[in-house]
Design a protein around this motif. Structure first.
Motif, PDB file in Angstrom:
ATOM      1  N   LYS A 187     -25.147 -10.557  -8.063  1.00 15.55           N
ATOM      2  CA  LYS A 187     -24.899 -11.205  -6.722  1.00 15.55           C
ATOM      3  C   LYS A 187     -25.119 -12.547  -7.050  1.00 15.55           C
ATOM      4  O   LYS A 187     -26.097 -13.534  -6.630  1.00 15.55           O
ATOM      5  CB  LYS A 187     -26.607 -10.906  -6.155  1.00 15.55           C
ATOM      6  CG  LYS A 187     -26.808  -9.532  -5.645  1.00 15.55           C
ATOM      7  CD  LYS A 187     -28.251  -9.331  -5.230  1.00 15.55           C
ATOM      8  CE  LYS A 187     -28.573  -8.001  -4.808  1.00 15.55           C
ATOM      9  NZ  LYS A 187     -30.094  -7.702  -4.303  1.00 15.55           N
TER      10      LYS A 187
ATOM     11  N   LYS B 195     -26.355 -15.530  -4.383  1.00 13.95           N
ATOM     12  CA  LYS B 195     -27.577 -15.539  -4.411  1.00 13.95           C
ATOM     13  C   LYS B 195     -28.062 -16.278  -5.458  1.00 13.95           C
ATOM     14  O   LYS B 195     -29.102 -17.060  -5.472  1.00 13.95           O
ATOM     15  CB  LYS B 195     -28.294 -14.385  -3.889  1.00 13.95           C
ATOM     16  CG  LYS B 195     -29.913 -14.435  -3.582  1.00 13.95           C
ATOM     17  CD  LYS B 195     -30.344 -12.995  -3.528  1.00 13.95           C
ATOM     18  CE  LYS B 195     -31.799 -13.173  -3.466  1.00 13.95           C
ATOM     19  NZ  LYS B 195     -32.423 -11.635  -3.031  1.00 13.95           N
ATOM     20  N   ARG B 196     -27.857 -15.791  -6.477  1.00 19.83           N
ATOM     21  CA  ARG B 196     -28.303 -16.139  -8.025  1.00 19.83           C
ATOM     22  C   ARG B 196     -27.844 -17.207  -8.783  1.00 19.83           C
ATOM     23  O   ARG B 196     -28.447 -17.891  -9.846  1.00 19.83           O
ATOM     24  CB  ARG B 196     -28.423 -14.728  -8.660  1.00 19.83           C
ATOM     25  CG  ARG B 196     -29.548 -13.926  -8.074  1.00 19.83           C
ATOM     26  CD  ARG B 196     -29.362 -12.551  -8.830  1.00 19.83           C
ATOM     27  NE  ARG B 196     -30.185 -11.484  -8.362  1.00 19.83           N
ATOM     28  CZ  ARG B 196     -30.012 -10.225  -8.329  1.00 19.83           C
ATOM     29  NH1 ARG B 196     -29.237  -9.703  -9.239  1.00 19.83           N
ATOM     30  NH2 ARG B 196     -30.772  -9.607  -7.802  1.00 19.83           N
TER      31      ARG B 196
END
Length: 123
Positions: free
Chosen positions: A112, A115-116
């Motif tokens: 991800k 997001k990360r």
């Protein structure tokens, strides 16, 4: 000899001729000059790159990305791009989110990245 059905043992055991001499090692999967390691085995259970390929998203992490580059799609490319490429996230081989060995940049963050994969210095 024959059994009660009248079939001889030699009739049951007939096979085609061998296709060639056996090799010492399995044949590596290659994409041009990039090849999976034919000798790679996981530390647990001695599994190969073929096993890694059965669940790539989960298993293409850590050393497996290097040992099984064709399977994991991590073969280096040497083709130039038209313009410089902006790097949003640089993978670290020592990164572990909160010290968790399962949460690496190559595996956990890559699953991800939007997001990360953030520049924590800018937050």
């Amino acid at each position: 000899s024959s059994d009660s059905c009248g079939v001889t043992l030699s009739e049951l055991c007939t096979t085609d001729a061998p296709t060639g001499a056996p090799t010492d090692m399995p044949t590596a999967k290659c994409d041009g000059a990039c090849c999976d390691s034919a000798s790679y085995r996981t530390k647990t259970f001695g599994r190969t790159c073929s096993w890694v390929g059965e669940r790539k998203r989960k298993r293409c992490t850590g050393e497996r990305r290097t040992e099984c580059p064709v399977t994991c799609g991590t073969c280096p490319t040497h083709e130039p791009t038209e313009a410089p490429t902006e790097i949003a996230c640089i993978d670290s081989t020592s990164y572990r989110k909160n010290g968790n060995p399962e949460r690496t940049c190559a595996g956990w963050v890559a699953a991800k990245p939007d997001k990360r994969c953030k520049d924590e210095a800018l937050e």
